[in-house]
Design a protein around this motif. Sequence first.
Motif, PDB file in Angstrom:
ATOM      1  N   UNK A 118      73.097  29.229 -28.193  1.00 18.81           N
ATOM      2  CA  UNK A 118      73.974  29.544 -27.071  1.00 18.81           C
ATOM      3  C   UNK A 118      75.077  30.482 -27.526  1.00 18.81           C
ATOM      4  N   UNK A 119      75.476  31.361 -26.609  1.00 23.07           N
ATOM      5  CA  UNK A 119      76.628  32.215 -26.863  1.00 23.07           C
ATOM      6  C   UNK A 119      77.685  31.945 -25.802  1.00 23.07           C
ATOM      7  N   UNK A 120      78.935  32.245 -26.125  1.00 21.22           N
ATOM      8  CA  UNK A 120      80.046  32.000 -25.213  1.00 21.22           C
ATOM      9  C   UNK A 120      80.745  33.322 -24.910  1.00 21.22           C
ATOM     10  N   UNK A 121      80.346  34.001 -23.841  1.00 21.71           N
ATOM     11  CA  UNK A 121      81.010  35.259 -23.488  1.00 21.71           C
ATOM     12  C   UNK A 121      82.423  34.999 -22.993  1.00 21.71           C
ATOM     13  N   UNK A 122      83.304  36.005 -23.050  1.00 21.02           N
ATOM     14  CA  UNK A 122      84.684  35.806 -22.580  1.00 21.02           C
ATOM     15  C   UNK A 122      84.759  35.421 -21.105  1.00 21.02           C
ATOM     16  N   UNK A 123      83.833  35.948 -20.299  1.00 22.81           N
ATOM     17  CA  UNK A 123      83.796  35.659 -18.868  1.00 22.81           C
ATOM     18  C   UNK A 123      82.344  35.397 -18.493  1.00 22.81           C
ATOM     19  N   UNK A 124      81.990  34.132 -18.293  1.00 21.86           N
ATOM     20  CA  UNK A 124      80.593  33.758 -18.059  1.00 21.86           C
ATOM     21  C   UNK A 124      80.028  34.438 -16.813  1.00 21.86           C
ATOM     22  N   UNK A 125      80.755  34.383 -15.712  1.00 26.10           N
ATOM     23  CA  UNK A 125      80.235  34.942 -14.463  1.00 26.10           C
ATOM     24  C   UNK A 125      80.065  36.456 -14.566  1.00 26.10           C
ATOM     25  N   UNK A 126      80.998  37.118 -15.221  1.00 25.90           N
ATOM     26  CA  UNK A 126      80.889  38.562 -15.402  1.00 25.90           C
ATOM     27  C   UNK A 126      79.702  38.906 -16.294  1.00 25.90           C
ATOM     28  N   UNK A 127      79.466  38.106 -17.324  1.00 26.63           N
ATOM     29  CA  UNK A 127      78.341  38.354 -18.220  1.00 26.63           C
ATOM     30  C   UNK A 127      77.014  38.178 -17.496  1.00 26.63           C
ATOM     31  N   UNK A 128      76.924  37.175 -16.634  1.00 32.61           N
ATOM     32  CA  UNK A 128      75.703  36.955 -15.846  1.00 32.61           C
ATOM     33  C   UNK A 128      75.464  38.137 -14.917  1.00 32.61           C
ATOM     34  N   UNK A 129      76.510  38.582 -14.237  1.00 35.41           N
ATOM     35  CA  UNK A 129      76.383  39.704 -13.309  1.00 35.41           C
ATOM     36  C   UNK A 129      75.982  40.981 -14.048  1.00 35.41           C
ATOM     37  N   UNK A 130      76.585  41.219 -15.211  1.00 36.18           N
ATOM     38  CA  UNK A 130      76.269  42.425 -15.976  1.00 36.18           C
ATOM     39  C   UNK A 130      74.829  42.410 -16.462  1.00 36.18           C
ATOM     40  N   UNK A 174      85.082  12.171 -20.864  1.00 35.75           N
ATOM     41  CA  UNK A 174      84.030  12.936 -20.201  1.00 35.75           C
ATOM     42  C   UNK A 174      84.294  14.418 -20.400  1.00 35.75           C
ATOM     43  N   UNK A 175      83.352  15.116 -21.013  1.00 40.96           N
ATOM     44  CA  UNK A 175      83.460  16.557 -21.238  1.00 40.96           C
ATOM     45  C   UNK A 175      82.630  17.287 -20.190  1.00 40.96           C
ATOM     46  N   UNK A 176      83.159  18.400 -19.694  1.00 44.08           N
ATOM     47  CA  UNK A 176      82.448  19.197 -18.697  1.00 44.08           C
ATOM     48  C   UNK A 176      82.397  20.657 -19.136  1.00 44.08           C
ATOM     49  N   UNK A 177      81.293  21.308 -18.817  1.00 40.45           N
ATOM     50  CA  UNK A 177      81.150  22.721 -19.130  1.00 40.45           C
ATOM     51  C   UNK A 177      80.179  23.361 -18.151  1.00 40.45           C
ATOM     52  N   UNK A 178      80.058  24.667 -18.215  1.00 38.64           N
ATOM     53  CA  UNK A 178      79.135  25.418 -17.378  1.00 38.64           C
ATOM     54  C   UNK A 178      78.197  26.214 -18.272  1.00 38.64           C
ATOM     55  N   UNK A 179      76.947  26.333 -17.852  1.00 34.17           N
ATOM     56  CA  UNK A 179      75.983  27.117 -18.626  1.00 34.17           C
ATOM     57  C   UNK A 179      74.924  27.712 -17.714  1.00 34.17           C
ATOM     58  N   UNK A 180      74.209  28.691 -18.259  1.00 37.54           N
ATOM     59  CA  UNK A 180      73.099  29.277 -17.519  1.00 37.54           C
ATOM     60  C   UNK A 180      71.854  28.439 -17.755  1.00 37.54           C
ATOM     61  N   UNK A 181      70.997  28.363 -16.745  1.00 35.62           N
ATOM     62  CA  UNK A 181      69.841  27.466 -16.839  1.00 35.62           C
ATOM     63  C   UNK A 181      68.577  28.143 -17.354  1.00 35.62           C
ATOM     64  N   UNK A 182      68.692  29.372 -17.841  1.00 34.51           N
ATOM     65  CA  UNK A 182      67.531  30.021 -18.440  1.00 34.51           C
ATOM     66  C   UNK A 182      66.887  31.076 -17.576  1.00 34.51           C
ATOM     67  N   UNK A 183      66.932  30.932 -16.259  1.00 33.70           N
ATOM     68  CA  UNK A 183      66.384  31.954 -15.373  1.00 33.70           C
ATOM     69  C   UNK A 183      64.965  32.326 -15.726  1.00 33.70           C
ATOM     70  N   UNK A 218      73.904  31.089 -21.973  1.00 26.37           N
ATOM     71  CA  UNK A 218      75.336  31.358 -21.965  1.00 26.37           C
ATOM     72  C   UNK A 218      76.088  30.093 -21.588  1.00 26.37           C
ATOM     73  N   UNK A 219      77.266  29.908 -22.179  1.00 27.00           N
ATOM     74  CA  UNK A 219      78.023  28.687 -21.949  1.00 27.00           C
ATOM     75  C   UNK A 219      79.514  28.992 -21.854  1.00 27.00           C
ATOM     76  N   UNK A 220      80.216  28.186 -21.057  1.00 30.03           N
ATOM     77  CA  UNK A 220      81.659  28.311 -20.892  1.00 30.03           C
ATOM     78  C   UNK A 220      82.242  26.903 -20.872  1.00 30.03           C
ATOM     79  N   UNK A 221      83.121  26.587 -21.832  1.00 30.47           N
ATOM     80  CA  UNK A 221      83.704  25.261 -21.945  1.00 30.47           C
ATOM     81  C   UNK A 221      84.935  25.081 -21.078  1.00 30.47           C
TER      82      UNK A 221
END
Length: 212
Positions: A89-101, A124-133, A144-147
């Motif tokens: 996994x990688x952690x881009x500075x802006x997850x949504x922007x990286x997905x769009x790009x 309880x820890x929460x994060x966001x990630x891409x599901x593989x597409x 991609x992941x964003x903590x």
Amino acid sequence: MNTFPARLDHIVLATPDLTATVAEFARRTGVVPAPGGVHIGLGTRNYLVGLGGCAYLEIIGPDPEQPVPSLARPFGVDALASARTITWAIAPPDLDAAVAAARARGYDTGDVREMSRRRPDGTLLRWRLTDGGSPHPSGLIPFLIDWGTTPHPSASGVPVTPLLELTATAPAPAHEEIRPLLTTLGTDLPLTEGPAAFSFTLDTPNGPATFT
């Protein structure tokens, strides 16, 4: 000298037998992985080891204390015969922007979804990630992941075995197809031709240890 792929967040070592794999890791390295927590409803739990910097190794496998989930466990652990480095996994500075790009350049990272796990202390820890597409068939393209505001796992007091190297092999022609996709995601990975597989080497108290 430690070499990290750009934006590396973590490496995923999946196993059908978490207890045995954690014990084998400790035997080979002299470092005992720390309990990470439970993925509620997914039937898995994990153990963690820091890799230096803001990166870590996740060892994930079935959780015998949870009911068998209705869907397959993450990372294909149900189908594994032995421990295997599955993905990274990688952690881009802006997850949504990286997905769009990435989508604008023709690569679908998959939708962003929320995940969580509960640490042994109950947090309880929460994060966001891409599901593989539509992942590359080699399986070597990272998700991609964003903590967010959650403390990063590498900063939770886990033991550290510095990462010396992360490399991969891929068959032709996938070998050449992967490079531009990695560039699209703003990262890199040393690649040579061969069967699709990862290899990482750690600097441990028992000397360098390589896992594939």
